[in-house]
Write a protein that holds these residues in place. Structure first.
Motif, PDB file in Angstrom:
ATOM      1  N   ASP A 167     -11.431  -2.620   2.962  1.00 40.08           N
ATOM      2  CA  ASP A 167     -10.991  -4.242   2.185  1.00 40.08           C
ATOM      3  C   ASP A 167      -9.344  -4.201   2.629  1.00 40.08           C
ATOM      4  O   ASP A 167      -8.608  -5.348   2.478  1.00 40.08           O
ATOM      5  CB  ASP A 167     -11.751  -4.542   1.702  1.00 40.08           C
ATOM      6  CG  ASP A 167     -11.558  -3.788   0.915  1.00 40.08           C
ATOM      7  OD1 ASP A 167     -10.641  -2.577  -0.045  1.00 40.08           O
ATOM      8  OD2 ASP A 167     -11.797  -4.408  -1.064  1.00 40.08           O
ATOM      9  N   GLU A 168      -8.601  -3.407   2.850  1.00 40.01           N
ATOM     10  CA  GLU A 168      -7.214  -3.631   2.336  1.00 40.01           C
ATOM     11  C   GLU A 168      -6.799  -4.451   3.700  1.00 40.01           C
ATOM     12  O   GLU A 168      -6.467  -3.846   5.073  1.00 40.01           O
ATOM     13  CB  GLU A 168      -6.272  -2.130   2.616  1.00 40.01           C
ATOM     14  CG  GLU A 168      -4.893  -2.016   2.719  1.00 40.01           C
ATOM     15  CD  GLU A 168      -4.437  -0.652   2.059  1.00 40.01           C
ATOM     16  OE1 GLU A 168      -4.914   0.321   1.143  1.00 40.01           O
ATOM     17  OE2 GLU A 168      -3.546  -0.569   3.009  1.00 40.01           O
ATOM     18  N   PRO A 175       1.135  -0.883  -0.497  1.00 35.68           N
ATOM     19  CA  PRO A 175       0.333   0.034  -0.340  1.00 35.68           C
ATOM     20  C   PRO A 175       0.593   1.276   0.312  1.00 35.68           C
ATOM     21  O   PRO A 175       2.027   1.144   0.588  1.00 35.68           O
ATOM     22  CB  PRO A 175      -0.542   0.155   1.144  1.00 35.68           C
ATOM     23  CG  PRO A 175      -1.454  -2.061   1.729  1.00 35.68           C
ATOM     24  CD  PRO A 175       0.337  -1.988   1.252  1.00 35.68           C
ATOM     25  N   PRO A 228      -6.407   4.632   3.413  1.00 33.53           N
ATOM     26  CA  PRO A 228      -6.355   3.276   2.652  1.00 33.53           C
ATOM     27  C   PRO A 228      -7.645   2.566   2.809  1.00 33.53           C
ATOM     28  O   PRO A 228      -8.652   3.278   3.691  1.00 33.53           O
ATOM     29  CB  PRO A 228      -5.633   2.538   4.139  1.00 33.53           C
ATOM     30  CG  PRO A 228      -5.734   3.238   5.356  1.00 33.53           C
ATOM     31  CD  PRO A 228      -6.185   5.027   4.164  1.00 33.53           C
ATOM     32  N   ARG A 229      -8.189   1.719   2.329  1.00 30.60           N
ATOM     33  CA  ARG A 229      -9.408   1.504   1.579  1.00 30.60           C
ATOM     34  C   ARG A 229     -10.172   0.325   3.295  1.00 30.60           C
ATOM     35  O   ARG A 229      -9.257  -0.147   3.329  1.00 30.60           O
ATOM     36  CB  ARG A 229      -9.252   0.023   0.762  1.00 30.60           C
ATOM     37  CG  ARG A 229      -8.917   0.826  -0.922  1.00 30.60           C
ATOM     38  CD  ARG A 229      -9.731   0.274  -2.243  1.00 30.60           C
ATOM     39  NE  ARG A 229      -9.142  -1.415  -1.492  1.00 30.60           N
ATOM     40  CZ  ARG A 229      -7.497  -1.079  -2.456  1.00 30.60           C
ATOM     41  NH1 ARG A 229      -6.305  -0.368  -3.347  1.00 30.60           N
ATOM     42  NH2 ARG A 229      -6.903  -2.654  -1.948  1.00 30.60           N
TER      43      ARG A 229
END
Length: 481
Positions: free
Chosen positions: A270-271, A100, A267-268
């Motif tokens: 589901d990350e 990421p 950040p997402r």
């Protein structure tokens, strides 16, 4: 158990290998902890000089893994550093692929922080690549990066150990000016940081040659897929082919990176988090978390530096009296010394009396230099003397207490018996011929006096004539008055 190096570092298992040496997990018997030990494999002049340069580097920074100590043993040398068990950036990419962007920014910020301290010491690393960037085991928490392997680093102004036609480093991570033979500079390390950033964001080794050609031909390209534009602008400033157009300092690049992080998307949900796991594996048999578990741990020699301050060494226990035994084995002597003679045991009824210590003069025929102090330890002990203690751990010997010997006389003792009152003359008294008066004893009562010779006539006659003249002159002077 593993090989004990220089009496202190016990090699456990290999954990890495480089061009000039192998890295081992080792147990430090003095500090009682596991360390990473880099053992030099080659012994040519260039490799030894690089080893001296690397082990002399002392940089105290949380994101720099510098050597902590070194040791030499016969033809081998090693230096040690903290043991980092989380593997390198290559291990993380192998487990997760592309990382990421925010996670990459944390790693790049720590790398630039450590590199700024290295550059402040005047040192150019010259080998910035993922395999030389290690990670502590932090699980899913904040990562902690350590810049390592200063094997080809050098201070600015130091002489180079390679010819100008050769380039030192890892292919694929060279700065363009390095390929042209330019002197190592801090900006070359910053180019390597840009390549490492691309590697972490794309999950594969970047094609540095194609990248440089694109920069030269078309200028700065657009941001690659998956890389946010603010972060790409920082990486592009690190990857400029012209060193003058590149970031000049690691601190400047770090400030630009900090500004870019604020513009990154959140950040997402589901990350998946990135976990830094232990990459070294379990300890081999015979070793535990507290060190060796076999007999090597108990029999490890304790150097004077390892003895706790204020501790009193235990007194040796009573030594049993020696009994009849076969011929003693010769005690090994120090290198360069001739072996001391070995005396065979003689039956008590035939054994002649011998002094406790009879050294040979070092210049006498057949005597080995410096071998006399060890001769006393080779002879069989007398029945009334306790056996000699064994050599100490450092190879020294405990000498017996000095034995009082009679003072040698300068004259041979008289063989005839003399009365108690007439003791022999002390060696330091004058002889009778030097003081004639001392050879005449006082005469006994009633004995005839001894007649002594007077002065010679040649002296007596002139003296008498002079006295007669003086008497006449005096008599004449009295008559005139």
């Amino acid at each position: 158990m593993g090989e004990v190096f220089a009496g202190r570092y016990e090699l456990v298992d290999p954990i890495g290998r480089g061009g000039a040496g192998a890295v081992w997990r080792a147990w430090d018997h003095r500090r009682r902890r596991y360390v990473a030990a880099k053992v030099l494999l080659q012994s040519d002049a260039h490799t030894l000089l690089r080893f001296v340069r690397e082990q002399a580097l002392r940089i105290d920074h949380p994101h720099v893994l510098a050597p902590a100590s070194w040791a030499a043993d016969d033809d081998k040398v090693l230096f040690t550093m903290d043991l980092v068990a989380g593997g390198s950036l290559a291990h993380v990419i192998g487990d997760y692929g592309p990382l990421p962007p925010r996670f990459v920014c944390v790693l790049l910020d720590q790398l630039l922080s450590g590199l700024a301290t290295v550059h402040a010491e005047g040192v150019v690393h010259r080998d910035i690549k993922p395999a030389n960037i290690l990670l502590d085991v932090t699980g899913t928490g904040r990562p902690h990066l350590r810049l390592s392997d200063f094997g080809i680093s050098m201070r600015k102004g130091e002489p180079r150990l390679t010819e100008t036609d050769y380039v030192v480093g890892t292919p694929g991570y060279f700065a363009p000016e390095q390929l042209l033979g330019a002197e190592p500079d801090f900006t070359a390390d910053l180019f390597g940081v840009g390549l490492v950033g691309l590697y972490l964001l794309q999950g594969r080794k970047p094609d540095s040659r194609a990248l440089v050609e694109h920069f030269v031909t078309h200028g700065t390209p657009a941001a690659p897929e998956g890389i946010p534009e603010p972060l790409w602008q920082v990486l592009a400033g690190l990857l400029q082919p012209d060193p003058q157009a590149r970031f000049r300092t690691a601190t400047g690049a770090r400030k630009a990176l900090s500004a870019a992080v604020e513009m990154l998307p959140e950040p997402r949900a589901d990350e998946a988090p990135v976990e830094i796991r232990d990459q070294l594996g379990p300890l081999p048999s015979g070793f535990g978390p507290e060190g060796p578990t076999g007999p090597t741990d108990t029999a490890a020699p304790t150097t004077p530096a390892e003895t706790p301050a204020g501790a009193t060494p235990a007194a040796p226990g009573p030594t049993p009296a020696p009994g009849p035994a076969p011929a003693p084995a010769p005690t090994p002597t120090a290198p360069g010394l001739a072996p001391a003679p070995v005396s065979l045991p003689v039956p008590p009824q035939q054994q002649p009396p011998q002094p406790h210590y009879q050294p040979q003069h070092p210049l006498s025929p057949g005597a080995a230099p410096y071998a006399a102090p060890y001769a006393a330890h080779q002879a069989a002990p007398a029945p009334t003397v306790a056996p000699m203690p064994s050599p100490s751990e450092t190879g020294s010997f405990h000498l017996p207490p000095p034995v009082a010997h009679p003072i040698p006389s300068f004259e041979q003792a008289p063989t005839s018996a003399v009365p108690y009152e007439q003791a022999p003359t002390h060696p330091y008294t004058a002889r009778p011929v030097q003081v004639p008066e001392q050879q005449h004893a006082p005469s006994a009562p009633g004995a005839a006096p001894v007649r002594r010779p007077g002065p010679p006539p040649k002296v007596t006659v002139p003296v008498l004539l002079l006295a007669l003249i003086c008497f006449a002159v005096g008599f004449w002077a009295l008559a005139q008055t």
